[in-house]
Motif scaffolding. Structure first.
Motif: not given
Lengths: 116, 111
Positions: A16-18, A55-69, A79-83, A86-91
């Motif tokens: 839930g945090t950013s 503005k950034a150009t996002y690839e298909q399937g990537v939520e621009k409101d969730k991954f703010l660049i 890169l800000t991962v908002t809200s 656990p499924e956002d856990s990644s490298f």
């Protein structure tokens, strides 16, 4: 030369945090920056491309409101991962290129994000 | 950008040359061949790139066939530190061109 630095190298955050990840080109001007995500045992997946000042150009399937660049300067992109969930856990890995000098891009060391 | 095909894994004895092949049969005239490698839990490292001619730098050599449909990355004297996943990528030279990673070749260098 051609050093790209990411910060932090790893981060653990609560669901839930950013979280903000920084990517800096230390000795060149990065006219273009790329953000990738990599899950365990998988290849790098391009999330978005950003050019300085636009503005950034996002690839298909990537939520621009969730991954703010944000690519406000020639040496810094964030890169800000908002809200986060656990499924956002990644490298997360950034890459930078100075289009006026080289055709190759250089990569940061990556940020390991764990959302608990 | 053209797709590439690489073997999923290869082994090489330390001190020997490692020859990593890559097929890119649909490459177009203005597309470059790039090689990167990724050591475990690190960001990819640029190795070399080329358009038509063979290229060599302090890390490796890149041999591109005359028809440009395939290439080989050569690490002349592999060491244990060369163990990594090696990615062959084809990309145009335009500003909008992206580096799209495939599955790469996992090179294991052994004693």
């Amino acid at each position: 030369g051609a050093v790209v630095s990411q910060h932090p190298s790893w981060v653990i955050c609560k669901s839930g945090t950013s979280v903000k990840i920084e990517c800096r080109s230390l000795d060149f001007q990065a006219t273009t920056m790329f953000w990738y995500r990599q899950f365990p045992k998988q290849s790098l997946m391009l999330m978005a491309t950003s050019n300085e000042g636009s503005k950034a150009t996002y690839e298909q399937g990537v939520e621009k409101d969730k991954f703010l660049i944000n690519h406000a300067s020639l040496t810094l992109s964030t890169l800000t991962v908002t809200s986060a969930h656990p499924e956002d856990s990644s490298f997360y890995i950034c890459s930078a290129r100075d289009q006026g000098r080289w055709t190759e891009a250089f990569f940061g060391q990556g940020t390991r994000l764990t959302v608990v | 950008d053209a797709k590439t095909t690489q073997p999923p894994s290869m082994d090489c004895a330390e001190g020997r040359a490692a020859n990593l092949p890559c097929n890119h049969s649909t490459i177009s005239g203005n597309e470059y061949v790039y090689w990167y490698r990724q050591i475990h839990s690190q960001g990819p490292q640029y190795i070399i790139h080329g358009l038509k001619n063979n290229e060599t730098n302090e890390m490796a050599s890149l041999i591109i066939t005359e028809d440009r449909k395939s290439s080989t990355l050569i690490l002349p004297h592999a060491t244990l530190r060369d163990t990594a996943v090696y990615y062959c990528i084809v990309r145009g030279s335009g500003t909008a061109s992206k580096l799209t990673f495939g599955t790469g070749t996992r090179l294991q260098v052994t004693l």
